[in-house]
Every structure is written in structure tokens, then in C-alpha cells.
Design a protein around this motif. Structure first.
Motif, PDB file in Angstrom:
ATOM      1  N   SER A  65      51.140  34.295  15.422  1.00 46.28           N
ATOM      2  CA  SER A  65      50.570  35.470  16.091  1.00 46.28           C
ATOM      3  C   SER A  65      50.655  36.724  15.220  1.00 46.28           C
ATOM      4  O   SER A  65      51.334  36.742  14.186  1.00 46.28           O
ATOM      5  CB  SER A  65      51.325  35.724  17.402  1.00 46.28           C
ATOM      6  N   ASP A  66      49.976  37.780  15.683  1.00 43.25           N
ATOM      7  CA  ASP A  66      50.063  39.075  14.992  1.00 43.25           C
ATOM      8  C   ASP A  66      51.497  39.590  14.998  1.00 43.25           C
ATOM      9  O   ASP A  66      51.941  40.236  14.044  1.00 43.25           O
ATOM     10  CB  ASP A  66      49.146  40.098  15.681  1.00 43.25           C
ATOM     11  N   GLN A  67      52.232  39.286  16.095  1.00 42.59           N
ATOM     12  CA  GLN A  67      53.635  39.729  16.184  1.00 42.59           C
ATOM     13  C   GLN A  67      54.506  39.061  15.104  1.00 42.59           C
ATOM     14  O   GLN A  67      55.412  39.683  14.553  1.00 42.59           O
ATOM     15  CB  GLN A  67      54.209  39.404  17.570  1.00 42.59           C
ATOM     16  N   ASP A  68      54.185  37.813  14.797  1.00 41.07           N
ATOM     17  CA  ASP A  68      54.929  37.105  13.745  1.00 41.07           C
ATOM     18  C   ASP A  68      54.691  37.767  12.389  1.00 41.07           C
ATOM     19  O   ASP A  68      55.623  37.918  11.586  1.00 41.07           O
ATOM     20  CB  ASP A  68      54.506  35.627  13.678  1.00 41.07           C
ATOM     21  N   VAL A  69      53.455  38.159  12.165  1.00 43.00           N
ATOM     22  CA  VAL A  69      53.111  38.832  10.902  1.00 43.00           C
ATOM     23  C   VAL A  69      53.813  40.186  10.824  1.00 43.00           C
ATOM     24  O   VAL A  69      54.385  40.548   9.790  1.00 43.00           O
ATOM     25  CB  VAL A  69      51.580  39.000  10.779  1.00 43.00           C
ATOM     26  N   GLU A  70      53.790  40.935  11.929  1.00 43.47           N
ATOM     27  CA  GLU A  70      54.443  42.252  11.962  1.00 43.47           C
ATOM     28  C   GLU A  70      55.946  42.122  11.716  1.00 43.47           C
ATOM     29  O   GLU A  70      56.560  42.978  11.082  1.00 43.47           O
ATOM     30  CB  GLU A  70      54.188  42.948  13.304  1.00 43.47           C
ATOM     31  N   ARG A  71      56.524  41.057  12.249  1.00 41.29           N
ATOM     32  CA  ARG A  71      57.964  40.831  12.058  1.00 41.29           C
ATOM     33  C   ARG A  71      58.296  40.666  10.570  1.00 41.29           C
ATOM     34  O   ARG A  71      59.290  41.197  10.075  1.00 41.29           O
ATOM     35  CB  ARG A  71      58.413  39.594  12.841  1.00 41.29           C
ATOM     36  N   VAL A  72      57.435  39.954   9.852  1.00 40.79           N
ATOM     37  CA  VAL A  72      57.640  39.768   8.412  1.00 40.79           C
ATOM     38  C   VAL A  72      57.491  41.103   7.681  1.00 40.79           C
ATOM     39  O   VAL A  72      58.276  41.426   6.782  1.00 40.79           O
ATOM     40  CB  VAL A  72      56.647  38.729   7.844  1.00 40.79           C
ATOM     41  N   ILE A  73      56.504  41.883   8.091  1.00 40.18           N
ATOM     42  CA  ILE A  73      56.307  43.195   7.462  1.00 40.18           C
ATOM     43  C   ILE A  73      57.533  44.074   7.682  1.00 40.18           C
ATOM     44  O   ILE A  73      58.007  44.755   6.759  1.00 40.18           O
ATOM     45  CB  ILE A  73      55.029  43.873   8.013  1.00 40.18           C
ATOM     46  N   ASP A  74      58.090  44.054   8.889  1.00 42.43           N
ATOM     47  CA  ASP A  74      59.318  44.820   9.173  1.00 42.43           C
ATOM     48  C   ASP A  74      60.454  44.365   8.268  1.00 42.43           C
ATOM     49  O   ASP A  74      61.223  45.187   7.755  1.00 42.43           O
ATOM     50  CB  ASP A  74      59.724  44.644  10.642  1.00 42.43           C
ATOM     51  N   GLN A  75      60.570  43.057   8.076  1.00 40.34           N
ATOM     52  CA  GLN A  75      61.626  42.518   7.214  1.00 40.34           C
ATOM     53  C   GLN A  75      61.443  42.969   5.772  1.00 40.34           C
ATOM     54  O   GLN A  75      62.417  43.321   5.087  1.00 40.34           O
ATOM     55  CB  GLN A  75      61.639  40.991   7.287  1.00 40.34           C
ATOM     56  N   LEU A  76      60.189  42.964   5.309  1.00 41.37           N
ATOM     57  CA  LEU A  76      59.906  43.409   3.938  1.00 41.37           C
ATOM     58  C   LEU A  76      60.271  44.876   3.755  1.00 41.37           C
ATOM     59  O   LEU A  76      60.843  45.268   2.734  1.00 41.37           O
ATOM     60  CB  LEU A  76      58.425  43.189   3.613  1.00 41.37           C
ATOM     61  N   ARG A  77      59.940  45.689   4.742  1.00 46.29           N
ATOM     62  CA  ARG A  77      60.275  47.108   4.656  1.00 46.29           C
ATOM     63  C   ARG A  77      61.786  47.313   4.631  1.00 46.29           C
ATOM     64  O   ARG A  77      62.303  48.141   3.878  1.00 46.29           O
ATOM     65  CB  ARG A  77      59.649  47.866   5.833  1.00 46.29           C
ATOM     66  N   LYS A  78      62.489  46.513   5.437  1.00 51.14           N
ATOM     67  CA  LYS A  78      63.959  46.625   5.462  1.00 51.14           C
ATOM     68  C   LYS A  78      64.572  46.221   4.123  1.00 51.14           C
ATOM     69  O   LYS A  78      65.574  46.782   3.688  1.00 51.14           O
ATOM     70  CB  LYS A  78      64.528  45.736   6.565  1.00 51.14           C
ATOM     71  N   GLN A  79      63.943  45.237   3.472  1.00 52.17           N
ATOM     72  CA  GLN A  79      64.462  44.792   2.175  1.00 52.17           C
ATOM     73  C   GLN A  79      64.414  45.909   1.135  1.00 52.17           C
ATOM     74  O   GLN A  79      65.226  45.946   0.215  1.00 52.17           O
ATOM     75  CB  GLN A  79      63.666  43.586   1.679  1.00 52.17           C
ATOM     76  N   TYR A  80      63.439  46.782   1.288  1.00 53.17           N
ATOM     77  CA  TYR A  80      63.293  47.896   0.336  1.00 53.17           C
ATOM     78  C   TYR A  80      63.908  49.196   0.863  1.00 53.17           C
ATOM     79  O   TYR A  80      63.756  50.255   0.253  1.00 53.17           O
ATOM     80  CB  TYR A  80      61.811  48.121   0.017  1.00 53.17           C
ATOM     81  N   ALA A  81      64.598  49.102   1.968  1.00 54.42           N
ATOM     82  CA  ALA A  81      65.201  50.303   2.565  1.00 54.42           C
ATOM     83  C   ALA A  81      66.366  50.816   1.713  1.00 54.42           C
ATOM     84  O   ALA A  81      67.061  50.047   1.053  1.00 54.42           O
ATOM     85  CB  ALA A  81      65.687  50.001   3.974  1.00 54.42           C
ATOM     86  N   LYS A  82      66.562  52.135   1.749  1.00 58.15           N
ATOM     87  CA  LYS A  82      67.723  52.758   1.098  1.00 58.15           C
ATOM     88  C   LYS A  82      68.671  53.201   2.202  1.00 58.15           C
ATOM     89  O   LYS A  82      68.255  53.892   3.139  1.00 58.15           O
ATOM     90  CB  LYS A  82      67.277  53.943   0.235  1.00 58.15           C
ATOM     91  N   TRP A  83      69.938  52.806   2.070  1.00 54.15           N
ATOM     92  CA  TRP A  83      70.913  53.071   3.132  1.00 54.15           C
ATOM     93  C   TRP A  83      71.825  54.226   2.734  1.00 54.15           C
ATOM     94  O   TRP A  83      72.355  54.254   1.623  1.00 54.15           O
ATOM     95  CB  TRP A  83      71.741  51.820   3.406  1.00 54.15           C
ATOM     96  N   ALA A  84      72.024  55.145   3.664  1.00 52.61           N
ATOM     97  CA  ALA A  84      72.884  56.308   3.404  1.00 52.61           C
ATOM     98  C   ALA A  84      73.921  56.439   4.522  1.00 52.61           C
ATOM     99  O   ALA A  84      73.617  56.231   5.705  1.00 52.61           O
ATOM    100  CB  ALA A  84      72.042  57.577   3.327  1.00 52.61           C
ATOM    101  N   VAL A  85      75.150  56.781   4.157  1.00 55.03           N
ATOM    102  CA  VAL A  85      76.227  56.969   5.138  1.00 55.03           C
ATOM    103  C   VAL A  85      75.906  58.186   5.998  1.00 55.03           C
ATOM    104  O   VAL A  85      75.484  59.232   5.482  1.00 55.03           O
ATOM    105  CB  VAL A  85      77.587  57.162   4.440  1.00 55.03           C
ATOM    106  N   VAL A  86      76.103  58.039   7.324  1.00 53.15           N
ATOM    107  CA  VAL A  86      75.867  59.161   8.244  1.00 53.15           C
ATOM    108  C   VAL A  86      77.112  59.387   9.098  1.00 53.15           C
ATOM    109  O   VAL A  86      77.833  58.448   9.430  1.00 53.15           O
ATOM    110  CB  VAL A  86      74.644  58.913   9.157  1.00 53.15           C
ATOM    111  N   ASP A  87      77.340  60.653   9.424  1.00 50.23           N
ATOM    112  CA  ASP A  87      78.497  61.005  10.251  1.00 50.23           C
ATOM    113  C   ASP A  87      78.025  61.205  11.689  1.00 50.23           C
ATOM    114  O   ASP A  87      77.931  62.328  12.192  1.00 50.23           O
ATOM    115  CB  ASP A  87      79.159  62.277   9.702  1.00 50.23           C
TER     116      ASP A  87
END
Length: 434
Positions: free
Chosen positions: A137-159
Motif C-alpha cells: 500500500s501507499d502507507q507501506d511506501v510512506e513508512r519506508v520513506i519515514d525510515q529513510l529520513r530517520k536514517q539521515y536524521a541528526k540528533w541533538a541533546v535537549v533539556d
């Protein structure tokens, strides 16, 4: 001239004990050849190289030469005896000398080894096979896109307090059945809130916690939990939050899409490629589910004795697949290998049954089929020619051949068997918690 004598004892369906008796004169002839070779090269003080008397050579090197001669005679006799008896060991025979061939007595040794089991027929009776129908489904494709974006995410410590989609570094201790569960104690574990890697309620319980906070989560293991002792039972986790991270997730723009390998930088083209990839994976998994049903029945309906040496080899292969990322993954301890013995036994038994079935039905993986499969696998890589060369090596090529024969056998085994179609989602097929 005396001839070698051979007798074979059938210990059970796969173990053989072969006794070989070799005339003493063959041992002495081998010893004479060996001692002369030594004499030609020996440097003995007081003599020119290769000119020392034979009796001096025998006194100095006799034991070593006799040992070499015995090894040579035993090896030659072993292969000759196996050929005469039409026996094909599945591993190197274990040799146990009985006599040494001295004092004009024959040299006698025992070879212990395993052979392949004799398989008369491979039978299968299945009334029905469950076949999965899965739509990507389209939702399955969107889920993969979300995962790809997360793989390239930059994480920063927050208070601040943790929120859904944040990442937290935590430590926790578990209490199960009123006692500390040491297996459930974890230090400095990074977890994505909402990633659904923990049991239900755990990640949700972290929302609102800040670095330095501690909280006890009273939860219940799912009824289908993979540990039967814990399935459906209550558990308490005392959790300490060490740090909270917020993700800076890249936008789905042209630059990011190009970074993912889509030259046009168009989101529609990315989605099309992802869908095609998911559909290929779906087809593979659907076929695997059919294979699981058929081969499970095949093993149950055709019990065979499996050589221990083949089980041990396969257990090492499985071990190395599991520990492939670890430096010491070739250190095969008995404890580690023990965990894979049952799986290895099933794999070997299945391989033997499929091989015999393929032979009986004239199924063949010819050279063209093997080459096509290698090209197909290599096409998914950036440098296909290098992959083709790597897969064409003899041992890997044999693996491809076995894979093709297995598929041919599966197709033939399932001919005429009725199917029950079951519709499920792609997420269910992959075991993804939504």
C-alpha cells in the motif's frame, strides 16, 4: 604377492567401521624409499652430504622415516579401500592403528567414518497450502520513506521532557515473579520512543521523563512473547533516563531524494522504486511461507539419520552467519554451536531430501540457469561484475545451484495441491508493529 585385506562393519545406517590389513612387505618397501630420500639430503658430521652409511642414517632418522612411511601407506591404503568398497565418507575418516607392521607382521588399522543415509523414496502428502495475498500500500511506501529520513536524521541533546519520536538513553532493571530479573537489566541503552522495539507500554511510559528522572513501569508481557515463561505475565521495569535527544529530520526535497540515489530528484520516482523493491521482497516472503509449510511436512514425513559431522559443519556455518559482524565469529565454542545444532540438523536433512528428490525426478540446475541467477543477484549491487566474480567461486556457485534445485523441487512438490488464500497486510507479513 600378498594383497591388502578389507572388511567393513555397518555400525548403523550412517556409521561404518572399516578394518584394513596391509602386508608387512609394503610397509618395509615404503620405509626403504623414505630412508633413501632422507639419506640423499642428510648432513651428518664427518661425512659428505648424502654419503653417510645407511645404517647411520637409520640410527639417526629411522623413527622419523618409519612414521612418514606408515602415514604414506595408511593414506594410500585408505583411499584404495574406500574405492574398492564404493564408500564415500562425508568427512575425513578417524584412523585408529591396531598393529604397526613391525617384525614381519601386517600393518592393520581401523577407519571410522560416516556416509550419507540411503533414501529410498521421498514422500509428501499435504491436502492444502495456505497462500498469502499481500498488497503493498501507499502507507507501506510512506513508512519506508519515514525510515529513510530517520536514517539521515541528526540528533541533538535537549533539556526537556521526552516526547514521541525522541530518542532517549536509558538504564533499567526488571523485576519478574517477585525477583530481580538479571537478564532484564540494561545499561545506557538508546531507544527511539514510538519505535515499538520494546513490549507495549514501555516506550509510552518514557514520555514526560527528563534526564535524571526515574520511574517504575508496571507492564505485562504480550501473550505471544517469544519466551513462554514470560508470555502474558506481569513485569516491573525501574527506568532511569540519562539523556533525551531530538531529531532534526531532513525534508523530502530534491536534494535529499538525489542523495537517496534517485537522479531525477522526483518524489514520485522515489516512491515507484520503493514500491517495486517492497513488491520483490513481498514475493520472496510469500514464497518463503509456502516453502516453510511444504518443507516442514517433508521433514516430518521422511525422517532420516543425519551424519553428525555434517550437522557440526552446518552449525558452524549458521554460527558464522549470526556472528558475522563480530571479530571472533570463527571461534566456535561448544556452547555457542550447541544453540544451532537442531537448526543445522533440519537444514542438512532437508538438503539431503531435496537432493534425492531432485535426482529421482531428473531436476537439474544447468549452467545457464546458474549464470542467470548469479546475474540477477549481482544486478542489485553497485558493482555487479565484482559480485558475479565473487558468486562464481566454486563453493558459492554450489550454493546457488542448491538454491535453484530447491526451488525446482518446491514447484514440483506443490503441483496439484489446493491453496487457501489468506489476505494480510505487508506490515503483518514483515512482522512490523504499527
Amino acid at each position: 604377492m600378498q594383497a591388502m585385506q578389507v572388511s567393513v562393519e555397518k555400525i548403523n545406517k550412517i556409521e561404518r567401521r572399516m578394518t584394513v590389513s596391509i602386508p608387512a612387505n609394503q610397509v618395509e618397501e615404503a620405509f626403504d624409499r623414505q630412508i633413501k630420500l632422507v639419506a640423499e639430503k642428510a648432513n651428518i658430521p664427518g661425512f659428505r652430504a648424502g654419503k653417510a652409511p645407511l645404517n647411520v642414517i637409520k640410527q639417526r632418522f629411522g623413527n622419523e622415516a618409519r612414521s612418514e612411511a606408515l602415514g604414506e601407506v595408511i593414506q594410500k591404503a585408505l583411499y584404495q579401500a574406500l574405492a574398492e568398497q564404493n564408500l564415500k565418507p562425508v568427512s575425513m575418516p578417524r584412523i585408529e592403528p591396531k598393529t604397526t607392521g613391525l617384525n614381519e607382521q601386517p600393518l592393520e588399522f581401523v577407519a571410522l567414518f560416516e556416509v550419507l543415509p540411503e533414501i529410498d523414496n521421498v514422500n509428501l502428502k499435504i491436502d492444502n497450502i495456505e497462500k498469502l495475498e499481500v498488497e503493498v500500500s501507499d502507507q507501506d511506501v510512506e513508512r519506508v520513506i519515514d525510515q529513510l529520513r530517520k536514517q539521515y536524521a541528526k540528533w541533538a541533546v535537549v533539556d526537556r521532557a521526552a516526547q514521541d519520536k525522541d530518542r532517549a538513553v536509558i538504564s533499567y532493571q526488571a523485576m519478574f515473579d517477585g525477583q530481580e530479573d538479571k537478564e532484564g537489566n540494561v545499561q545506557d541503552y538508546p531507544i527511539e520512543i514510538g519505535g515499538k522495539t520494546m513490549i507495549p507500554g514501555f516506550e509510552e511510559g518514557l514520555i514526560g521523563m527528563k534526564a535524571g528522572d526515574e520511574k517504575t513501569l508496571k507492564l505485562t508481557f504480550p501473550k505471544d512473547y517469544n519466551d513462554e515463561k514470560r508470555a502474558g505475565k506481569p513485569v516491573e521495569f525501574t527506568v532511569q533516563v540519562k539523556q533525551v535527544y531530538q531529531a532534526d529530520i531532513p525534508e523530502m526535497n530534491e536534494d535529499f531524494i538525489k542523495k537517496l540515489g534517485v537522479a531525477a530528484g522526483k518524489v514520485d520516482e522515489l516512491k515507484k522504486q520503493i514500491k517495486q523493491s517492497l513488491e520483490l521482497e513481498r514475493d520472496r516472503l510469500v514464497k518463503e511461507k509456502v516453502k516453510e509449510q511444504v518443507f516442514k511436512a517433508l521433514l516430518e514425513q521422511n525422517p532420516i539419520d543425519v551424519p553428525v559431522s555434517m550437522i557440526d559443519r552446518e552449525a558452524k556455518n549458521i554460527h558464522d552467519e549470526v556472528y558475522t559482524q563480530q571479530h571472533d565469529h570463527h571461534n566456535h565454542s561448544e556452547t555457542e554451536l550447541g544453540a544451532f545444532k537442531e537448526m543445522a540438523k533440519k537444514r542438512v536433512a532437508l538438503g539431503l531430501l531435496v537432493s534425492e528428490y531432485a535426482k529421482k525426478h531428473n531436476l537439474k540446475a544447468d549452467d545457464a540457469l546458474i549464470k542467470d541467477r548469479i546475474k540477477e543477484i549481482a544486478s542489485a549491487y553497485e558493482h555487479p561484475q565484482e559480485v558475479i566474480a565473487w558468486l562464481s567461486a566454486n563453493e558459492r556457485r554450489q550454493g546457488i545451484e542448491a538454491q535453484i534445485l530447491e526451488e525446482q523441487a518446491l514447484d514440483k512438490l506443490t503441483q496439484g495441491i489446493s491453496n487457501t488464500v489468506k489476505k494480510i497486510s505487508y506490515a503483518e507479513l514483515k512482522g512490523i508493529r504499527i
